[in-house]
Design a protein around this motif. Structure first.
Motif, PDB file in Angstrom:
ATOM      1  N   PHE A  56       0.970  -1.281  -0.429  1.00 47.12           N
ATOM      2  CA  PHE A  56       0.099  -0.549  -0.018  1.00 47.12           C
ATOM      3  C   PHE A  56       0.881   1.512   0.134  1.00 47.12           C
ATOM      4  CE2 PHE A  56      -3.890  -2.133   2.385  1.00 47.12           C
ATOM      5  CZ  PHE A  56      -3.712  -2.453   1.355  1.00 47.12           C
ATOM      6  N   LYS A  57       0.643   2.267  -1.199  1.00 47.90           N
ATOM      7  CA  LYS A  57       1.132   3.351  -0.918  1.00 47.90           C
ATOM      8  C   LYS A  57       1.090   4.634  -0.422  1.00 47.90           C
ATOM      9  CE  LYS A  57       2.720   2.772  -5.841  1.00 47.90           C
ATOM     10  NZ  LYS A  57       2.630   3.426  -7.536  1.00 47.90           N
ATOM     11  N   ALA A  58       1.571   5.078   0.544  1.00 50.96           N
ATOM     12  CA  ALA A  58       1.678   6.822   1.522  1.00 50.96           C
ATOM     13  C   ALA A  58       0.507   7.674   0.668  1.00 50.96           C
ATOM     14  CB  ALA A  58       2.854   7.063   1.824  1.00 50.96           C
ATOM     15  N   PRO A  59      -0.223   7.824   1.588  1.00 53.15           N
ATOM     16  CA  PRO A  59      -0.674   9.105   0.934  1.00 53.15           C
ATOM     17  C   PRO A  59      -0.025  10.211   0.258  1.00 53.15           C
ATOM     18  CG  PRO A  59      -2.145   8.699   2.927  1.00 53.15           C
ATOM     19  CD  PRO A  59      -0.524   7.616   2.285  1.00 53.15           C
ATOM     20  N   ASN A  60      -0.476  10.848  -0.586  1.00 60.69           N
ATOM     21  CA  ASN A  60       0.666  11.658  -1.313  1.00 60.69           C
ATOM     22  C   ASN A  60       0.387  13.128  -0.423  1.00 60.69           C
ATOM     23  OD1 ASN A  60       1.116  10.495  -3.691  1.00 60.69           O
ATOM     24  ND2 ASN A  60      -0.711  10.837  -4.986  1.00 60.69           N
ATOM     25  N   SER A  61       1.706  13.458  -0.349  1.00 59.11           N
ATOM     26  CA  SER A  61       1.894  15.072   0.483  1.00 59.11           C
ATOM     27  C   SER A  61       2.141  16.187  -0.326  1.00 59.11           C
ATOM     28  CB  SER A  61       2.817  14.833   1.677  1.00 59.11           C
ATOM     29  OG  SER A  61       2.408  15.685   2.237  1.00 59.11           O
ATOM     30  N   LEU A  62       2.272  16.863  -0.095  1.00 59.34           N
ATOM     31  CA  LEU A  62       2.244  18.236  -1.526  1.00 59.34           C
ATOM     32  C   LEU A  62       2.847  19.294  -0.593  1.00 59.34           C
ATOM     33  CD1 LEU A  62      -0.731  19.291  -3.030  1.00 59.34           C
ATOM     34  CD2 LEU A  62       0.735  18.017  -3.807  1.00 59.34           C
ATOM     35  N   VAL A  63       4.662  19.313  -0.950  1.00 57.91           N
ATOM     36  CA  VAL A  63       5.673  20.258  -0.389  1.00 57.91           C
ATOM     37  C   VAL A  63       5.581  22.072  -1.065  1.00 57.91           C
ATOM     38  CG1 VAL A  63       7.503  20.950   1.201  1.00 57.91           C
ATOM     39  CG2 VAL A  63       6.641  18.613   0.704  1.00 57.91           C
ATOM     40  N   LYS A  64       5.708  23.067  -0.266  1.00 63.89           N
ATOM     41  CA  LYS A  64       5.400  24.393  -1.540  1.00 63.89           C
ATOM     42  C   LYS A  64       6.461  25.265  -0.358  1.00 63.89           C
ATOM     43  CE  LYS A  64       0.873  24.469  -3.683  1.00 63.89           C
ATOM     44  NZ  LYS A  64       0.186  25.471  -3.949  1.00 63.89           N
ATOM     45  N   VAL A  65       7.660  25.441  -1.733  1.00 59.92           N
ATOM     46  CA  VAL A  65       8.390  26.130  -0.873  1.00 59.92           C
ATOM     47  C   VAL A  65       8.150  27.779  -1.420  1.00 59.92           C
ATOM     48  CG1 VAL A  65      11.091  26.589  -0.656  1.00 59.92           C
ATOM     49  CG2 VAL A  65       9.956  24.296  -0.908  1.00 59.92           C
ATOM     50  N   GLU A  66       8.817  28.399  -1.374  1.00 56.14           N
ATOM     51  CA  GLU A  66       8.405  30.368  -1.414  1.00 56.14           C
ATOM     52  C   GLU A  66       9.412  30.633  -1.064  1.00 56.14           C
ATOM     53  OE1 GLU A  66       5.063  34.141  -1.665  1.00 56.14           O
ATOM     54  OE2 GLU A  66       4.482  31.545  -1.426  1.00 56.14           O
ATOM     55  N   LYS A  67      10.132  31.420  -2.502  1.00 59.59           N
ATOM     56  CA  LYS A  67      11.055  32.280  -2.103  1.00 59.59           C
ATOM     57  C   LYS A  67      10.911  33.895  -2.359  1.00 59.59           C
ATOM     58  CE  LYS A  67      14.733  28.565  -1.325  1.00 59.59           C
ATOM     59  NZ  LYS A  67      15.942  28.311  -2.440  1.00 59.59           N
ATOM     60  N   GLY A  68      11.475  35.030  -1.914  1.00 58.50           N
ATOM     61  CA  GLY A  68      11.126  36.303  -1.729  1.00 58.50           C
ATOM     62  C   GLY A  68      12.235  37.065  -1.363  1.00 58.50           C
ATOM     63  N   ASN A  69      11.705  38.564  -1.153  1.00 57.29           N
ATOM     64  CA  ASN A  69      12.506  39.419  -0.664  1.00 57.29           C
ATOM     65  C   ASN A  69      11.296  39.380   0.575  1.00 57.29           C
ATOM     66  OD1 ASN A  69      12.446  42.784  -0.069  1.00 57.29           O
ATOM     67  ND2 ASN A  69      14.696  41.995  -1.055  1.00 57.29           N
TER      68      ASN A  69
END
Length: 348
Positions: free
Chosen positions: A9-22
């Motif tokens: 059984f595969k683990a549920p998908n997880s979304l990782v969002k990375v944001e960079k800025g000033n």
């Protein structure tokens, strides 16, 4: 007996969002507004000998909230309650001691929605219009009631019927946090309101703890792998061994490049915090890291595991992945936001 093939059984998908800025653009503060129910906040301050008292107090002073026990949900649609608190200032409320996977849960959102997450049996008994949960096969239902709608008034058929049906639901214990529209109004007014209804109201104060770690290798803000930086924050926050070791299982190496600092401060608050309170903390740390010329500071915020909604008031994805937290790292010029979000994939 162990079920065959269970390890496939595969683990549920997880979304990782990375944001960079000033940092001057302030976009990182917009992230804070997207998570309305916040339970735990921690701050890491490298190269720090003294922590300003203002920082200690930001999520302690004037951050009290209330626990209202055995409240009937019909009280949340009372027109006096709506006019006095939901429609003025910012009110958030969340049921506690209830499991989102198998019990009824409720919340009031900052924009004036009463949201009910109900089991199939409760939904069919309640008799109010709703929709099937996105993440179950018609075993859970969501009911949304707009408390601020112009048509949701006493004397209107929809209002009277809704209030009558809510009386049939089981009473709940809820956390309530109300920020008045002006400084002239006391936040405890909401407590008095429920007390006058002969309900048990308890004043709650956030728990706070702090510690100092000495001679710590701290990764630079410019570390190449963001995941490694976030992992270091987690290891440090949990007071795990950062120095490595002879045994394979306990070995850990601080990401490169890094520097060694004599003192690193760790602060942590637990309670019921609004996004506005978290924003004030972030604004203070933005000024602090600039004025004190610190290498960086970090803020970790974690939501409630059994909240009805998560990011952007979307349904909590409990059945796939219940994570609803984020990390913000700041230095004098830039910011980094690391969000682990629930997958929107539906599992049938």
């Amino acid at each position: 007996m162990i079920s065959p093939e269970i390890w496939h059984f595969k683990a549920p998908n997880s979304l990782v969002k990375v944001e960079k800025g000033n940092i001057s653009k302030g976009n990182c503060l917009n992230i804070v507004q997207k998570l309305p129910y916040n339970h735990l906040v921690s701050v890491v301050l490298p190269d720090t000998l003294r922590v300003p008292q203002n920082l200690f107090d930001l999520l302690k002073a004037d951050c009290e909230y209330y626990k209202v026990s055995n409240i009937g949900l019909e009280e949340l649609v009372n027109i006096n309650f709506i006019n006095s608190f939901v429609g003025k200032g910012t009110l958030v409320s969340l049921s506690i001691n209830r499991r989102i996977d198998c019990e009824d849960c409720a919340c009031v959102t900052p924009n004036g929605l009463l949201l009910l997450s109900l089991t199939k049996e409760s939904y069919e008994t309640l008799g109010l219009e709703g929709r099937a949960s996105r993440y179950t096969v018609k075993q859970r239902y969501i009911v949304s009631i707009n408390l601020l709608s112009n048509h949701f008034k006493p004397g209107k058929r929809n209002y009277d019927r809704t209030k009558d049906r809510l009386r049939t639901m089981q009473k709940m214990t809820m956390l309530v946090n109300w920020e008045p529209p002006s400084a002239n109004v006391c936040p405890s007014s909401v407590a008095k309101y429920f007390h006058d209804l002969n309900l048990d109201v308890e004043l709650c104060v956030p728990d706070f703890c702090t510690r100092t770690s000495y001679t710590v290798k701290v990764p630079d803000f410019t570390v190449d792998e963001v995941d490694d930086f976030i992992e270091w924050l987690g290891v440090f926050s949990l007071e795990s061994n950062l120095g490595g070791g002879d045994e394979y299982l306990s070995a850990y190496e601080t990401p490169q490049p890094h520097q060694e600092y004599g003192q690193v401060k760790f602060l942590q608050w637990r309670g019921f915090f609004t996004s506005h309170q978290i924003r004030k903390l972030c604004e203070f740390l933005i000024s602090y890291v600039k004025d004190q010329e610190k290498p960086w500071v970090s803020i970790y915020v974690q939501g409630f595991s059994d909240s009805v909604v998560g990011w952007d008031l979307e349904e909590h994805h409990y059945y796939t992945n219940g994570d609803n937290g984020y990390v913000i790292v700041l230095n004098s010029n830039d910011y980094l936001v690391y969000r682990q979000m629930c997958s929107k994939k539906c599992y049938k």
